[in-house]
Design an enzyme around this catalytic site. Structure first.
Site, PDB file in Angstrom:
ATOM      1  N   GLY A 294      63.231  62.584   6.256  1.00 34.75           N
ATOM      2  CA  GLY A 294      63.733  63.124   4.991  1.00 34.75           C
ATOM      3  C   GLY A 294      64.009  62.026   3.980  1.00 34.75           C
ATOM      4  O   GLY A 294      63.518  60.908   4.111  1.00 34.75           O
ATOM      5  N   GLY A 295      64.808  62.348   2.997  1.00 40.92           N
ATOM      6  CA  GLY A 295      65.059  61.406   1.901  1.00 40.92           C
ATOM      7  C   GLY A 295      66.171  60.409   2.180  1.00 40.92           C
ATOM      8  O   GLY A 295      66.426  59.527   1.360  1.00 40.92           O
TER       9      GLY A 295
END
Ligand code: COA
Length: 475
Positions: A294-295
């Site tokens: 993810g980020g």
């Protein structure tokens, strides 16, 4: 005059209110009656049966993918009748055996809460019994090699004619296309579904994961397909076919990697460590080691004891909102304001160095100490738990996620209970059946065969293993 008008108005208002109340009551009553909605149960939560009570499954599954699906449906309350080949049964009964003469854990952990009947599906009498089962069941679940069900005579047309309400659910390796006829096992699916090419370290070969995303993952997809088809059947009265291809199931679980494939067109994947290391990207989504998908960047870091304990590690996420807390914790308060470290974009090319610094701190603590300290500060971390630790974890026992069941031939064993918790449908996790344990019971009580008929069936050889030839016959 004004007084009378006022009184009349008040009276009509009260009457309107009363009528409205009556209408609401009447409508609600009528609605409930016309929709045939059941009255709310008077029994307390968890005491009014289970979600899939009344659903009967003809379970023609074997190995792992299909059994995962039907075991879950059985936990939800479905009556799962597992049809097995006389004398042999599901091949996993004898695979990876740890207790001599007893069903393996491979089998017992995937076939709990089911009933077992032995039927030779290629025997004329066996076919007759199967047809009767088709008429009485709601769902047939199978994961044979492509074409095997048809070769038994159980084509969709045959089933649909016998029971138009039946749902026929299948796991296959591939969907329609060039590989549709191939037999497929777990790791083939992991490779064909895009998981293996994106798992592992950049400088190493593709890796398969320990999680059985091809088999168990596809079984879970199939279970959702089945309950959806059951729901639709309430409206249409018709059954339908449900197909889950293992390649599709794996790809569904690896969808973030297809996301990254498309992002590649627009520049490097900045959250991948290789970006920070200055290694150029190729044409396809690369393997990302332990980078977070993810980020929020993350990595697996050593903890105290890592030299001797292979699981003394923690997953550490440098979530942006808690960056300042991380800096204080690891003794780098200057990074809070240093322009090279203060913002997420500034940190991206320096992730390797940042995680090295964090690791200097995690190495001084056990994984559980890191967990406790970080959780207090809202820093997301996760200890690498060994299967031993999971098996012994009291909270997993308390929630019924890990359950100990007893077995007549192998004794007590651990199994994974229902990971999906329903507040009004309590999972009933029971041991797996012995081969053919419920044959008699199902023939009589479900299929309605008389004593005479059962005797005939037994004599026909349709439910019993073929006799071993005598020495004289074999010679
Ligand atoms: N009575 C008589 N015959 C039976 C029977 C019964 N009760 N149950 C199964 N059989 C027969 C089948 O009819 C088939 O015979 P056929 O090939 O003559 O038609 C035979 O047993 C073997 O079935 P098959 O599915 O081909 O087993 P396999 O051991 O050769 O292959 C898989 C195993 C898993 C590779 C294969 O079933 C498959 O690709 N399944 C779909 C994908 C899948 O689920 N894979 C993951 C498994 S975890």
């Amino acid at each position: 005059m004004a007084k009378r008008k006022k009184a009349a108005k008040a009276k009509s208002k009260a009457t309107a209110k009363k009528t409205a109340k009556k209408v609401v009551k009447f409508t609600a009553k009528k609605l409930a009656a016309s929709n045939g909605l059941p009255r709310p149960s008077a029994k307390p939560w968890g005491q009014a049966g289970r979600a899939l009570d009344g659903v009967r499954i003809l379970d023609f599954t074997h190995v792992q993918s299909g059994p995962t699906c039907t075991q879950l449906l059985a936990y939800m309350g479905a009556d799962c009748i597992k049809v097995e080949r006389p004398g042999i049964g599901d091949i996993t009964r004898g695979q990876l055996r740890d207790v001599k003469g007893a069903d393996s854990l491979y089998f017992t952990m995937l076939n709990g809460s089911k009933r077992s009947i032995t039927i030779d599906s290629k025997h004329a009498k066996g076919k007759e019994i199967l047809d009767r089962l088709v008429k009485l069941c709601d769902v047939l679940v199978e994961n044979f090699a492509p074409g095997a069900l048809d070769r038994m005579g159980l084509t969709w047309e045959h089933i649909h004619k016998l029971n138009p309400r039946m749902i026929v659910a299948s796991v296959k390796g591939f969907g329609p296309g060039p590989y549709e006829d191939c037999k497929v096992y777990e790791n083939v699916a992991q490779c064909a579904g895009g998981s293996a090419s994106t798992t592992g370290f950049r400088d190493g070969p593709p890796l398969v994961t320990g999680s059985q995303i091809g088999d168990s993952g596809t079984g879970l997809h199939l279970a959702l397909g089945i309950v959806s088809a059951l729901y639709q059947r309430n409206r249409t009265g018709r059954g339908q076919r449900v197909l889950c291809a293992m390649q599709d199931g794996v790809l569904n679980l690896a969808r973030v990697k297809l996301r990254d494939q498309q992002r590649l067109k627009h520049g490097p994947l900045t959250e991948y460590s290789q970006y920070g290391e200055g290694v150029p990207f190729g044409k396809a989504t690369p393997r990302a080691g332990n980078d977070s998908g993810g980020g929020q960047p993350g990595w697996i870091l050593k903890c105290k004891g890592w030299e001797s304990d292979p699981d003394a590690y923690i997953y550490f996420i440098t979530q942006a909102p808690v960056w300042t807390a991380i800096c204080d914790l690891i003794g780098k308060p200057e990074w809070k304001t240093d322009p090279d470290y203060a913002t997420p974009p500034a940190r991206l090319p320096r992730l390797r160095g940042i995680f090295d610094a964090i690791e200097q701190w995690t190495k001084t603590k056990t994984k559980f100490e890191v967990m406790e300290i970080c959780n207090k500060q809202d820093i997301p971390v996760g200890p690498i738990l060994s299967m031993k630790e999971i098996a012994e974890e009291p909270s997993l026992r308390a929630t019924g996620t890990v359950v100990e069941v007893d077995h007549p031939t192998r004794g007590a064993y651990l199994t994974v209970g229902n990971p999906i918790k329903l507040s009004d449908s309590i999972a009933d996790v029971r041991r797996s059946p012995l081969l053919g344990e419920h044959t008699d019971e199902i023939l009589r009580k479900v299929l309605g065969y008389s004593d005479k008929e059962v005797a005939e069936i037994k004599a026909s050889g349709a439910i019993t293993a073929p006799e071993k030839p005598t020495k004289a016959e074999a010679a």
